[in-house]
Enzyme design. Structure first.
Site, PDB file in Angstrom:
ATOM      1  CG  ASN A 127      -0.416  -0.193   2.522  1.00 56.46           C
ATOM      2  OD1 ASN A 127       0.596  -0.865   2.683  1.00 56.46           O
ATOM      3  ND2 ASN A 127      -1.025   0.382   3.533  1.00 56.46           N
ATOM      4  CB  CYS A 168      -5.192  -1.328  -1.919  1.00 61.95           C
ATOM      5  SG  CYS A 168      -6.532  -0.549  -1.022  1.00 61.95           S
ATOM      6  CD  GLU A 215      -5.330  -5.924  -1.443  1.00 57.23           C
ATOM      7  OE1 GLU A 215      -4.791  -4.794  -1.362  1.00 57.23           O
ATOM      8  OE2 GLU A 215      -6.087  -6.377  -0.577  1.00 57.23           O
ATOM      9  CB  CYS A 241     -10.821  -2.646   0.055  1.00 58.38           C
ATOM     10  SG  CYS A 241     -10.205  -1.933  -1.480  1.00 58.38           S
TER      11      CYS A 241
HETATM   12  N1  THU Z   1      -5.303  -1.434   2.340  1.00 55.64           N
HETATM   13  C1  THU Z   1      -4.741  -2.238   1.395  1.00 55.64           C
HETATM   14  O1  THU Z   1      -3.589  -2.035   0.987  1.00 55.64           O
HETATM   15  N2  THU Z   1      -5.481  -3.269   0.909  1.00 55.64           N
HETATM   16  C2  THU Z   1      -6.772  -3.551   1.283  1.00 55.64           C
HETATM   17  O2  THU Z   1      -7.402  -4.410   0.703  1.00 55.64           O
HETATM   18  C3  THU Z   1      -7.379  -2.804   2.382  1.00 55.64           C
HETATM   19  C4  THU Z   1      -6.647  -1.599   2.844  1.00 55.64           C
HETATM   20  C5  THU Z   1      -4.516  -0.301   2.862  1.00 55.64           C
HETATM   21  C6  THU Z   1      -5.000   1.050   2.447  1.00 55.64           C
HETATM   22  C7  THU Z   1      -4.484   1.916   3.558  1.00 55.64           C
HETATM   23  O3  THU Z   1      -3.152   2.325   3.251  1.00 55.64           O
HETATM   24  C8  THU Z   1      -4.432   1.001   4.764  1.00 55.64           C
HETATM   25  O4  THU Z   1      -4.556  -0.315   4.271  1.00 55.64           O
HETATM   26  C9  THU Z   1      -5.507   1.276   5.780  1.00 55.64           C
HETATM   27  O5  THU Z   1      -6.746   1.317   5.191  1.00 55.64           O
END
Ligand code: THU
Length: 131
Positions: free
Chosen positions: A42, A53, A55, A90
């Site tokens: 992320n 994110c 992914e 997410c």
């Molecule tokens: N985040 C991800 O990288 N992947 C997800 O599927 C959910 C959330 C990150 C985004 C943000 O930097 C942190 O997690 C908190 O939401």
């Protein structure tokens, strides 16, 4: 590639996460059908909604390298790098993956102890399709 190995790749790249605002670091490792791995973390932004994110970082990195066919992704995450709970993709990432991945695409989640396996069809049922 074994799912444990893919989780290991996700754990390694999580260390590169840029998450000064949430302190929640995430790592993802995306496996192509030919066995190549693309990783992502992320990347946050002071304008919060600009955050990417893990992914989607992995997916976009793979697609920009010409990849279109994927079999699985491993995702790990936790506050300050501590992987203690499952970190499930997410909704935005699920839809982004659906553009390139079939419903039987595997999603491996790890809580530091056990691996849980889902399919994209399970995590994004009745997904949007044009037409
Ligand atoms: N985040 C991800 O990288 N992947 C997800 O599927 C959910 C959330 C990150 C985004 C943000 O930097 C942190 O997690 C908190 O939401």
């Amino acid at each position: 590639m074994r799912k444990e190995e893919l989780i290991g790749n996700a754990m390694a790249v999580m260390k590169n996460a840029y998450a000064p605002y949430s302190e929640f670091t995430v790592g993802a490792a995306l496996l192509t059908k030919k066995g190549k791995v693309y990783t992502g973390c992320n990347i946050e932004n002071s304008s919060y909604s600009v955050t990417n994110c893990a992914e989607r970082t992995a997916l976009f990195c793979a697609v920009k390298n010409g990849e279109r066919q994927f079999s699985a992704i491993a995702v790990v995450g936790g506050k300050k790098g501590r992987v203690e709970n499952y970190c499930s993709p997410c909704g935005v990432c699920r839809q982004a993956l659906r553009e390139f991945c079939d419903k039987d695409f595997k999603i491996y989640l790890y809580n530091g102890v056990e691996i849980k396996t889902y399919t994209l069809g399970e995590l994004l049922p009745e997904s949007f399709e044009l037409g």
